[in-house]
Design a protein around this motif. Structure first.
Motif, short mmCIF file in Angstrom:
data_model
loop_
_atom_site.label_atom_id
_atom_site.label_comp_id
_atom_site.label_asym_id
_atom_site.label_seq_id
_atom_site.Cartn_x
_atom_site.Cartn_y
_atom_site.Cartn_z
N ARG A 251 0.83 -1.21 0.00
CA ARG A 251 0.00 0.00 0.00
C ARG A 251 0.87 1.26 0.00
O ARG A 251 0.63 2.22 0.72
CB ARG A 251 -0.94 -0.01 1.20
CG ARG A 251 -1.90 -1.18 1.21
CD ARG A 251 -2.83 -1.15 2.39
NE ARG A 251 -3.72 -2.30 2.38
CZ ARG A 251 -4.66 -2.52 3.31
NH1 ARG A 251 -4.78 -1.68 4.32
NH2 ARG A 251 -5.44 -3.59 3.23
N LYS A 252 1.88 1.21 -0.84
CA LYS A 252 2.82 2.32 -0.91
C LYS A 252 3.30 2.46 -2.34
O LYS A 252 3.72 1.49 -2.96
CB LYS A 252 4.01 2.05 0.02
CG LYS A 252 5.03 3.18 0.08
CD LYS A 252 6.15 2.82 1.05
CE LYS A 252 7.19 3.92 1.12
NZ LYS A 252 8.31 3.58 2.06
N VAL A 254 1.55 3.18 -5.03
CA VAL A 254 0.65 2.64 -6.05
C VAL A 254 0.45 3.65 -7.18
O VAL A 254 0.53 3.30 -8.37
CB VAL A 254 -0.70 2.24 -5.43
CG1 VAL A 254 -1.68 1.80 -6.52
CG2 VAL A 254 -0.50 1.13 -4.40
N ALA A 255 0.19 4.90 -6.83
CA ALA A 255 -0.01 5.93 -7.85
C ALA A 255 1.24 6.11 -8.70
O ALA A 255 1.18 6.22 -9.94
CB ALA A 255 -0.40 7.26 -7.20
N MET A 256 2.41 6.10 -8.06
CA MET A 256 3.66 6.24 -8.81
C MET A 256 3.87 5.05 -9.73
O MET A 256 4.35 5.21 -10.87
CB MET A 256 4.84 6.36 -7.83
CG MET A 256 6.19 6.51 -8.52
SD MET A 256 6.25 7.94 -9.64
CE MET A 256 6.15 9.28 -8.43
N ARG A 257 3.48 3.85 -9.28
CA ARG A 257 3.63 2.68 -10.13
C ARG A 257 2.72 2.79 -11.35
O ARG A 257 3.08 2.38 -12.46
CB ARG A 257 3.32 1.42 -9.33
CG ARG A 257 3.64 0.12 -10.05
CD ARG A 257 5.07 0.06 -10.53
NE ARG A 257 6.05 0.21 -9.46
CZ ARG A 257 7.33 0.42 -9.65
NH1 ARG A 257 7.79 0.56 -10.90
NH2 ARG A 257 8.18 0.53 -8.65
N ALA A 258 1.51 3.35 -11.17
CA ALA A 258 0.61 3.55 -12.31
C ALA A 258 1.22 4.53 -13.31
O ALA A 258 1.17 4.31 -14.52
CB ALA A 258 -0.74 4.06 -11.81
N VAL A 259 1.81 5.60 -12.78
CA VAL A 259 2.45 6.59 -13.66
C VAL A 259 3.61 5.93 -14.42
O VAL A 259 3.77 6.14 -15.64
CB VAL A 259 2.95 7.79 -12.84
CG1 VAL A 259 3.83 8.70 -13.70
CG2 VAL A 259 1.77 8.57 -12.27
N LYS A 260 4.40 5.13 -13.72
CA LYS A 260 5.54 4.47 -14.37
C LYS A 260 5.07 3.44 -15.40
O LYS A 260 5.72 3.25 -16.44
CB LYS A 260 6.43 3.82 -13.33
CG LYS A 260 7.22 4.83 -12.49
CD LYS A 260 8.21 4.14 -11.56
CE LYS A 260 9.06 5.17 -10.82
NZ LYS A 260 10.06 4.55 -9.93
N LEU A 300 -2.13 -3.57 -11.03
CA LEU A 300 -2.97 -2.61 -10.32
C LEU A 300 -4.44 -2.90 -10.54
O LEU A 300 -5.29 -2.44 -9.77
CB LEU A 300 -2.63 -1.18 -10.77
CG LEU A 300 -1.16 -0.76 -10.56
CD1 LEU A 300 -0.97 0.70 -10.94
CD2 LEU A 300 -0.72 -1.01 -9.12
#
Length: 321
Positions: A251-252, A254-260, A300
């Motif tokens: 739970r850390k 996640v948003a950055m992983r989507a961007v990447k 995701l």
């Protein structure tokens, strides 16, 4: 002499090997470990082998596994299928007095200085694990783009450099850290792979440094069926999928992983459509980046890629893996 002082002068290394339907690969690995040059160092070594193929064990093909090794061997059958089941069985069987736990794969061979180089790296300050380089040994010459992109290599590294994670194809860890933190590979990665990325990144985040053992070389056997876009595309998708799943589990980020993930797909498209003309390696690299980005986004969306399912592994072994 205290136990700590004894271990500092005569370290005990448990070398953990998970094997599945690769008896001759396992023998080649054991042969390379037999050839270790220890100079004047007094080192204890125990091989811990978990055979994940109860229906066709390595021992049935090779005979007494213990007789193949210059080192003591703990050889067990792990009937529960999956890469995590086998790796965790090796950790459970490792001697309780081991100072270090090393991980190798059953399709590899190590250099004759591998053990000493790993141990020397583990002595660097704050080191909890070490990762060595991996070089491919292709059974037949691969396509030019595979060689140009160094797709089967890990490294080269700068000696002692800090790394964000490590992999079980050539690594060593502080056994006391594993015992004290009761660390095991996460069963959620049992048939998907990526369990080592999750394990070592978790180890690093709880304190300590993973360092590069630049001269601890391992050679990886690469059959023909792996030097293909199909196999590599699946592997890159799984790598991206692993990173996305780790972000979800913790739970850390996640948003950055989507961007990447979106960024990897976009960059891959640019490489294919704009930069790939006249360069087959860049074109293929673009396709692989798209696969990696798609794997992140799929994770995701709770899609898991089962790279180590029974059927997938069986096909890989039949294909020469």
């Amino acid at each position: 002499m205290s136990a700590d002082a004894y271990h500092s002068t005569r370290p005990h290394v448990a070398i953990c090997i998970a094997t599945y339907l690769r008896p001759h690969g396992l023998k080649a690995l054991i042969d390379s470990l037999n050839a270790q040059k220890l100079e004047d160092r007094d080192v204890r070594v125990t091989l811990v082998i978990a055979d994940n193929a109860p229906e066709a064990t390595a021992q049935a093909e090779l005979g007494d596994i213990h007789a193949l090794s210059r080192w003591p061997v703990i050889y067990v059958i792990e009937p529960a299928r999956g890469i995590v089941s086998a790796r965790n069985r090796t950790l459970a069987e490792a001697p309780s007095d081991a100072d270090y736990v090393a991980f190798l794969d059953d399709d590899e061979a190590v250099s004759d200085q591998w053990l000493l180089q790993m141990l020397d790296t583990m002595q660097l300050p704050d080191t909890i694990a070490a990762q060595g380089p991996v070089e491919p040994r292709f059974r037949t010459p691969p396509p030019g783009w595979v060689e140009a992109l160094n797709l089967f290599r890990m490294g080269p590294y700068e000696q002692g450099a800090a790394l964000v994670s490590a992999a079980t194809n050539n690594s060593m860890a502080d056994a006391r850290v594993i015992r004290d933190r009761n660390m095991r590979f996460d069963p959620r990665f049992n048939i998907t792979g990526g369990e080592d990325e999750e394990f070592f990144s978790r180890m690093r985040q709880s304190g300590g440094v993973i360092r590069a053992a630049a001269q601890a070389m391992v050679w990886d056997d690469v059959p023909e069926n792996r030097a293909t876009l199909k196999w590599l595309g699946r592997r890159w998708f799984r790598k991206g999928n692993t990173l996305g799943r780790i972000a979800l589990i913790r739970r850390k980020g996640v948003a950055m992983r989507a961007v990447k993930g979106v960024g990897a797909i976009g960059w891959g498209c640019v490489m294919c459509l704009c930069l790939g003309f006249g360069s087959k390696p860049r074109w293929y690299r673009g396709l692989l980046e798209i696969c990696r980005g798609a794997g992140m986004l799929a994770a995701l969306m709770r899609v898991e890629f089962a790279e180590y399912s029974a059927s997938a592994v069986q096909v890989d072994r039949v294909g020469g893996g």
